[in-house]
Design a protein around this motif. Structure first.
Motif, PDB file in Angstrom:
ATOM      1  N   ASP A   1       0.820  -1.225   0.000  1.00 46.09           N
ATOM      2  CA  ASP A   1       0.000   0.000   0.000  1.00 46.09           C
ATOM      3  C   ASP A   1       0.847   1.266   0.000  1.00 46.09           C
ATOM      4  N   SER A   2       2.147   1.121   0.306  1.00 44.35           N
ATOM      5  CA  SER A   2       2.998   2.295   0.479  1.00 44.35           C
ATOM      6  C   SER A   2       3.083   3.117  -0.801  1.00 44.35           C
ATOM      7  N   LYS A   3       2.984   4.434  -0.604  1.00 43.11           N
ATOM      8  CA  LYS A   3       3.056   5.317  -1.778  1.00 43.11           C
ATOM      9  C   LYS A   3       4.491   5.868  -1.926  1.00 43.11           C
ATOM     10  N   ILE A   4       5.376   5.497  -0.991  1.00 47.31           N
ATOM     11  CA  ILE A   4       6.731   6.047  -1.005  1.00 47.31           C
ATOM     12  C   ILE A   4       7.559   5.376  -2.114  1.00 47.31           C
ATOM     13  N   GLU A   5       8.246   6.229  -2.876  1.00 49.50           N
ATOM     14  CA  GLU A   5       8.897   5.752  -4.094  1.00 49.50           C
ATOM     15  C   GLU A   5       9.910   4.626  -3.833  1.00 49.50           C
ATOM     16  N   SER A   6      10.748   4.821  -2.785  1.00 50.32           N
ATOM     17  CA  SER A   6      11.782   3.812  -2.516  1.00 50.32           C
ATOM     18  C   SER A   6      11.145   2.469  -2.150  1.00 50.32           C
ATOM     19  N   ASP A   7      10.024   2.523  -1.414  1.00 52.90           N
ATOM     20  CA  ASP A   7       9.299   1.285  -1.083  1.00 52.90           C
ATOM     21  C   ASP A   7       8.772   0.642  -2.352  1.00 52.90           C
ATOM     22  N   GLN A   8       8.209   1.492  -3.191  1.00 55.91           N
ATOM     23  CA  GLN A   8       7.587   0.967  -4.410  1.00 55.91           C
ATOM     24  C   GLN A   8       8.601   0.275  -5.309  1.00 55.91           C
ATOM     25  N   LYS A   9       9.815   0.834  -5.338  1.00 57.12           N
ATOM     26  CA  LYS A   9      10.870   0.244  -6.160  1.00 57.12           C
ATOM     27  C   LYS A   9      11.162  -1.183  -5.697  1.00 57.12           C
ATOM     28  N   LEU A  10      11.290  -1.319  -4.357  1.00 50.06           N
ATOM     29  CA  LEU A  10      11.595  -2.632  -3.792  1.00 50.06           C
ATOM     30  C   LEU A  10      10.457  -3.623  -4.051  1.00 50.06           C
ATOM     31  N   ILE A  11       9.235  -3.104  -3.904  1.00 45.19           N
ATOM     32  CA  ILE A  11       8.064  -3.974  -4.034  1.00 45.19           C
ATOM     33  C   ILE A  11       7.887  -4.461  -5.462  1.00 45.19           C
ATOM     34  N   LYS A  12       8.248  -3.582  -6.375  1.00 48.63           N
ATOM     35  CA  LYS A  12       8.073  -3.904  -7.790  1.00 48.63           C
ATOM     36  C   LYS A  12       8.826  -5.188  -8.167  1.00 48.63           C
ATOM     37  N   GLU A  13      10.003  -5.326  -7.565  1.00 45.00           N
ATOM     38  CA  GLU A  13      10.852  -6.483  -7.881  1.00 45.00           C
ATOM     39  C   GLU A  13      10.477  -7.725  -7.059  1.00 45.00           C
ATOM     40  N   ALA A  14       9.621  -7.527  -6.044  1.00 50.22           N
ATOM     41  CA  ALA A  14       9.347  -8.614  -5.100  1.00 50.22           C
ATOM     42  C   ALA A  14       8.532  -9.725  -5.754  1.00 50.22           C
ATOM     43  N   PRO A  15       8.634 -10.964  -5.211  1.00 51.36           N
ATOM     44  CA  PRO A  15       7.762 -12.031  -5.718  1.00 51.36           C
ATOM     45  C   PRO A  15       6.301 -11.642  -5.529  1.00 51.36           C
ATOM     46  N   LYS A  16       5.451 -12.078  -6.450  1.00 50.01           N
ATOM     47  CA  LYS A  16       4.042 -11.662  -6.426  1.00 50.01           C
ATOM     48  C   LYS A  16       3.164 -12.764  -5.838  1.00 50.01           C
ATOM     49  N   LEU A  17       2.225 -12.339  -5.005  1.00 45.30           N
ATOM     50  CA  LEU A  17       1.280 -13.297  -4.416  1.00 45.30           C
ATOM     51  C   LEU A  17       0.490 -14.023  -5.509  1.00 45.30           C
ATOM     52  N   ILE A  18       0.167 -13.286  -6.543  1.00 47.00           N
ATOM     53  CA  ILE A  18      -0.651 -13.857  -7.620  1.00 47.00           C
ATOM     54  C   ILE A  18       0.055 -15.028  -8.322  1.00 47.00           C
ATOM     55  N   ASP A  19       1.392 -15.064  -8.206  1.00 45.33           N
ATOM     56  CA  ASP A  19       2.128 -16.192  -8.791  1.00 45.33           C
ATOM     57  C   ASP A  19       2.245 -17.361  -7.820  1.00 45.33           C
ATOM     58  N   HIS A  20       1.715 -17.190  -6.609  1.00 43.86           N
ATOM     59  CA  HIS A  20       1.823 -18.258  -5.606  1.00 43.86           C
ATOM     60  C   HIS A  20       0.449 -18.692  -5.100  1.00 43.86           C
ATOM     61  N   LEU A  21      -0.554 -18.548  -5.933  1.00 41.73           N
ATOM     62  CA  LEU A  21      -1.926 -18.864  -5.486  1.00 41.73           C
ATOM     63  C   LEU A  21      -2.157 -20.365  -5.388  1.00 41.73           C
ATOM     64  N   ASP A  22      -3.056 -20.761  -4.495  1.00 46.35           N
ATOM     65  CA  ASP A  22      -3.531 -22.144  -4.423  1.00 46.35           C
ATOM     66  C   ASP A  22      -4.439 -22.412  -5.614  1.00 46.35           C
ATOM     67  N   GLU A  23      -4.698 -23.706  -5.885  1.00 45.40           N
ATOM     68  CA  GLU A  23      -5.474 -24.089  -7.073  1.00 45.40           C
ATOM     69  C   GLU A  23      -6.859 -23.436  -7.104  1.00 45.40           C
ATOM     70  N   GLU A  24      -7.544 -23.487  -5.958  1.00 44.79           N
ATOM     71  CA  GLU A  24      -8.925 -22.969  -5.928  1.00 44.79           C
ATOM     72  C   GLU A  24      -8.957 -21.464  -6.256  1.00 44.79           C
ATOM     73  N   SER A  25      -8.079 -20.720  -5.607  1.00 46.46           N
ATOM     74  CA  SER A  25      -8.054 -19.268  -5.854  1.00 46.46           C
ATOM     75  C   SER A  25      -7.700 -18.978  -7.305  1.00 46.46           C
ATOM     76  N   LYS A  26      -6.752 -19.794  -7.829  1.00 43.77           N
ATOM     77  CA  LYS A  26      -6.322 -19.593  -9.215  1.00 43.77           C
ATOM     78  C   LYS A  26      -7.503 -19.833 -10.161  1.00 43.77           C
ATOM     79  N   ASN A  27      -8.244 -20.950  -9.922  1.00 43.00           N
ATOM     80  CA  ASN A  27      -9.405 -21.259 -10.784  1.00 43.00           C
ATOM     81  C   ASN A  27     -10.468 -20.176 -10.683  1.00 43.00           C
TER      82      ASN A  27
END
Ligand code: HAM
Length: 418
Positions: free
Chosen positions: A206-232
């Motif tokens: 949620d952080s709007k701070i630029e330096s945070d956003q930079k770090l977050i951008k490169e971070a692994p994404k939750l959407i790539d780690h979803l369980d089968e049901e959530s993915k479906n």
């Protein structure tokens, strides 16, 4: 002079037609989707929001209007409706009458945020909650409904963002992955985000701070780690939105500021409102009913900020309100006829006509000016020789045609004006 409290605002008579227009459109679309209105009290026991929204959220942590009443009970002005609706749903066992309960609301909310354009301390939301189904088709309905409402107001500059936060287990696993990733970068995070690293790491998104956003951008994404049901479910939702012709983008950083979300989160942003771009936000909250003492019941919903929407509408000039008018303005030519004019106005109002006349002893010219200002459909002149002959003069303001009507033909007068 005492002024309105910072962050609150009067909705003046000149603003009301726009509010009414929005409310009527909104209610019509809610009813098209078979949602029924619910109204809950302005304040609730504080623990409802603390437990429902989450102790670690900004809302509960720093924005609630909380006070003790005279019997020392801690109460809070509602900062949002979802927890209140769930409380009412449980208290009145609404689910026992119907397996799926579809509710909507329009109500003021209260959050002690820093006021700015589009952000207030008392603001208004309309929203909907559907309690009792885990179907992603219901999520699609929620997005379609909110989008339809915004479009019905003529808004164009809209972006729909969707994300999935998965089940709590998925999220716990992912939090570990994120923690691993951020551990050696913790020093580079802002103070707020460092705190969130320990309390609620997902909120770093949620952080709007630029330096945070930079770090977050490169971070692994939750959407790539979803369980089968959530993915479906997410796939079904996306397909359905495409079938509805609704454009959307996937925003893996959309975690939202309330803790109750599971699986879907979504927001609709406007490019026409400055810094506070979110017109509407929502998502699924399959565990909230249980958290608040019910049995596990899946649910989904959204809420939209009315002030922000009206601001976007104003900036886009997305709709115009027809000028307000009244049916007839009575103009008293002779001063001594004021009793008669008042009586006649009373009788016409009983016939369900909108009627006004002068109480300020003004001249005929000034009365005429007032009639024009009110955009009246008819003017009724009362007085002079005509009156002595038992007649009044009815003028149609759009055609300028005048017609004399006998005073003893009240029904005729009413029919002419109607
Ligand atoms: P929310 O994102 O906190 O969600 O608020 C929804 C909308 O209310 C925002 O998108 C914004 O338009 C408006 N809003 C929020 N705070 C303010 C403010 N201070 N001034 C003006 N407008 C504001 C909720 O409230 C959830 N209960 C939504 C939901 C319903 N999720 C599931 N069901």
């Amino acid at each position: 002079m005492i002024k309105a409290v910072t962050g609150t605002k009067d909705i003046l008579p000149s603003d009301i037609p726009r509010w009414k227009y929005l409310e009527q459109n909104t209610e019509k679309i809610f009813s098209n989707f078979n949602y029924k209105e619910i109204r809950t009290p302005i304040f609730e026991e504080t623990s409802l929001f603390a437990r429902g929204i989450g102790e670690e959220t900004d809302i509960v942590g720093k924005e609630m209007y909380t006070f003790k009443d005279r019997s020392d009970t801690s109460l809070t002005l509602k900062p949002e409706m979802t927890a209140a609706v769930v409380r009412a749903y449980l208290e009145h066992s609404l689910g026992s009458q119907q397996p799926l309960v579809k509710l909507f609301y329009i109500s003021p909310m209260f959050r002690q945020e820093r006021p700015q354009a589009g952000r207030f301390r008392q603001f208004h939301q309309f929203g909907a909650e559907a309690i009792g189904s885990s179907s992603p088709l219901l999520d699609a309905e929620m997005i379609q409904m909110s989008y339809e409402i915004l479009k019905s107001l003529g808004l164009k500059n809209l972006t729909i963002k969707i994300n999935s936060l998965g089940t709590p287990e998925t999220r716990e696993n992912y939090k570990k992955i994120l923690k691993d990733y951020l551990t050696d970068k913790k020093d580079k995070l802002s103070e707020d985000s460092r705190r969130r690293f320990d309390t609620n790491i997902l909120r770093i998104f949620d952080s709007k701070i630029e330096s945070d956003q930079k770090l977050i951008k490169e971070a692994p994404k939750l959407i790539d780690h979803l369980d089968e049901e959530s993915k479906n479910d997410f796939e079904v939702l996306k397909n359905q939105l495409t079938k509805f012709g609704i454009p959307f983008t996937i925003d893996p950083s959309l975690v939202r500021g309330l803790d109750y979300y599971t699986k879907l989160t979504f927001e609709i942003d406007s490019g026409s409102v400055g810094a506070q771009t979110a017109l509407c936000g929502g998502g699924r909250y399959d565990l909230l009913i249980e958290t608040l003492g019910g049995k596990q019941t899946p649910a989904t919903g959204f809420a939209a900020g009315i002030e922000r929407i009206l601001l976007a509408c104003e900036n886009e000039k997305s709709f115009t309100i027809p000028e307000q008018s009244i049916d007839v303005y009575l103009i008293r030519i002779d001063k001594e006829l004021e009793f008669f004019v008042s009586e006649l106005a009373g009788k016409l109002r009983k016939e369900n006509l909108s009627v006004d006349f002068d109480y300020l002893q003004r001249s005929v010219k000034a009365q005429m000016r007032e009639a024009n200002k009110l955009n009246t459909k008819y003017v009724l002149f009362i007085g002079g020789d005509e009156y002595k002959e038992g007649l009044v003069n009815l003028k149609n303001m759009s055609t300028s045609v005048e017609e004399k009507i006998p005073l003893n033909k009240f029904e005729l007068l009413v029919t002419k004006i109607k």
